[in-house]
Design a protein around this motif. Structure first.
Motif: not given
Lengths: 397, 397
Positions: A149-159, A179-182, A185-187
């Motif tokens: 779930r945490a990963a799902a939030r991170v990938v959405d935030d980065a997108l 994208i990779e940079h974002q 930055l989010r872990g």
């Protein structure tokens, strides 16, 4: 005393080993070692069928001791390894070793190391425990789902963070770098682990128009030119153009666990044929969701999708084109991206609560691009929960 | 007709196989397949001792045909594989297969796949060809050195681009995210390949102060906390502080080839003890350079460094601390980061023109940090050429 999740996993494995008449499991693969003890140092985790696990560590011992849900010992000399393993299996004398059946992960273990292990335990029979481990790992615990779930939030935030920066003429690899940079930055831990030999994955793929439809070695529906024949998949040097599908098939790793999602973006509008194919991809996903519940057989979802795609007249384009089509609709995901169950022919697993599956209907049009969608789902007691949080639908820029 | 470099490599391998009485080499590892034919699709490259190589490809055939310096055929059914390999070795009948000696890379090949290959060629004796491949790859061609030179420029450009952004209180992983972004914009392929089982590397490590001195599983002198026990090395969440050594041990991959370099940075000044250790690291590097020429035995450079470090009273800190020390001074580098020769005990290779070696004297101070330097060198006919282009010395910010 409450058992940690790691100890619970060891107990489950011991029960299964008892049924099979195995004497113990020598876990050698970094991901599996982590799964069973919560540490990923260099060494071996030995889980005897009876008794406590022992983590034989080359380095770092200090970190293993801090992290592991298992007794930690220095790996020490290979010469003593066999003796120590035998002692744990209650077969101190060498003769009894000939009745030992010891499992390990033959799907990933290199032959050289296997031969060393055979020498360390002369006479023991080695069993392939890889399928058992993969089947155990197929059912996620609540902690594992939390990480996904945490990963799902991170990938959405980065997108969402990069979308305002996408413009015509930007190279695919520039967008991927953003994208990779974002994500980092989010872990994001920097790579998405795969189990299959020779498979590599960093953060997925971003590819625009024709280059997304270039086939690759990679066992997935989308291709990409990559940067060079020595890195022949994912983003390349093609420039993002108006009216082309921009396939953003990305994921990340948070606390060891992966998410995988795909969105189709476009600057302007897609041409009607690709738009229609995209709509069919969404229809396939909705029809799949309708059967996403305990008891449904994994391969049925794939076969159902094949029927649906055939009715739509898109069979030749489904999950790659022609000889380069891949033969699945989705895959389990967790510590690795190529987990069980696979939604493909021959996979008879009934869906069960705790499975996490990425489902990715896509259509490839050579010379034009790839359209599709991918969401990741948790199977629940009475159906599913979508773990992906990115907004649905084509994203028009 | 001029042979490509890939065909020249095949010929060299064939000569060596002839000396050993081998019948052919089934190349299975993606990096080795690329080395011998310039393509990295999914499949096997078979190089018979006599005759032409054949690249048996599952996917993508189209790309293999575009890229490979070998005849390409569809891999097709496993049932026909043995017959096709035998035909290439002039042993069409199954009985003759029992005299076949076929090499493959047992250091990386998973056991499951090995067993399938054994079944495909019943009676054949399998030889471990991995050392031979690694020894061949140890000597770089001019094209390979060109790629490494390009990587050296990219890593320096990326470092210079991020240095103005380094500030107190920045997290290690934030700095790493910046570095990776700059590397990716310049063509870094996204990961640095390693051959060893369970080894992972993305872009190296950035770690500040005490966290750099935290030991890891990774077979290198610098550690790092990493982000989580499931990713337990390299950059973590520690914040960069004034007066601490900031170890920036990074590399990148350009056109398949790696560079590896380390610089020590500091906001303000190091304390005198760490500064002195840094100076000793530079002295070790200079003393090593003085012997960097054809004929010098690889292990001698390590033993020499040990002597020098002992004289400086820094033995306990050299290449890690205490039980977590690693036992080498440097390593070959090319398509992978853990190539031959290793500058370590037991490695008797005489240096030879074309070798490319990263040399990395470092000193670890638990609770305080790691200082050191790493440059990559090409061995030439009469000495060496430093490939690293980043400026020498501690970088004070």
């Amino acid at each position: 005393m409450v058992m940690t999740i790691f100890e619970q996993r060891q107990r489950w494995l011991q029960d299964e080993m008892r049924k099979r008449g195995w004497s113990g499991f020598l876990v050698t693969h970094n991901v599996d070692i982590y799964y069973y003890c919560g540490s990923m140092q260099t060494g071996y985790l030995f889980i005897p069928t009876e008794g406590e696990a022992i983590y034989l560590v080359r380095r770092s011992l200090v970190r293993a001791e801090e992290e592991a849900a298992a007794a930690v010992e220095a790996l020490g000399s290979w010469k003593t390894l066999g003796e120590r393993l035998r002692a744990r299996m209650g077969s101190a004398d060498a003769a009894a070793a000939e009745r030992l059946r010891v499992a390990t992960e033959l799907d990933v273990l290199p032959v050289q190391l296997y031969m060393k292990l055979q020498t360390a335990l002369p006479g023991a029979v080695w069993e392939d425990g890889s399928l058992l481990v993969r089947e155990q790992r197929m059912i996620k615990s609540p902690d594992e789902v939390t990480a996904i779930r945490a990963a799902a939030r991170v990938v959405d935030d980065a997108l969402e963070a990069v979308i305002p920066h996408i413009r015509e003429g930007m190279a695919e690899f520039e967008l991927m770098a953003l994208i990779e940079h974002q994500l980092r930055l989010r872990g994001h831990q920097g790579l998405m682990r795969m189990r299959a030999y020779n498979s590599e994955l960093i953060t997925g793929m971003v590819a625009s128009g024709a280059s997304a439809a270039v086939p690759t070695y990679f066992d997935g529906p989308a291709g990409g030119t990559g940067l060079h024949p020595s890195s022949p998949q994912s983003s390349g040097r093609a420039l993002i153009q108006r009216g082309e599908p921009l396939l953003v098939d990305i994921g990340c790793t948070i606390d060891g666990y992966l998410i995988d999602q795909t969105r189709t973006l476009v600057i302007g509008d897609l041409d009607p044929e690709l738009q229609r194919a995209y709509d069919v991809a969404e229809e396939v996903l909705r029809a799949t969701e309708a059967r996403l519940q305990p008891g449904t057989i994994a391969e049925h979802l794939y076969l159902l999708a094949l029927d649906q795609v055939q009715e739509a007249g898109l069979s030749a384009h489904f999950m790659g084109y022609g000889a380069d089509q891949v033969k699945f609709l989705g895959h389990g995901i967790g510590l690795e991206i190529d987990e069980l169950p696979v939604l493909a022919k021959g996979f008879k697993y009934p869906l069960a609560p705790g499975m996490v599956i990425a489902i990715e209907p896509k259509f490839t049009f050579p010379g034009r691009g790839v359209v599709g969608v991918e969401d990741t789902y948790l199977i629940t007691e009475d159906g599913y929960e979508k773990l992906t949080v990115s907004r649905d639908g084509i994203r028009r820029l």
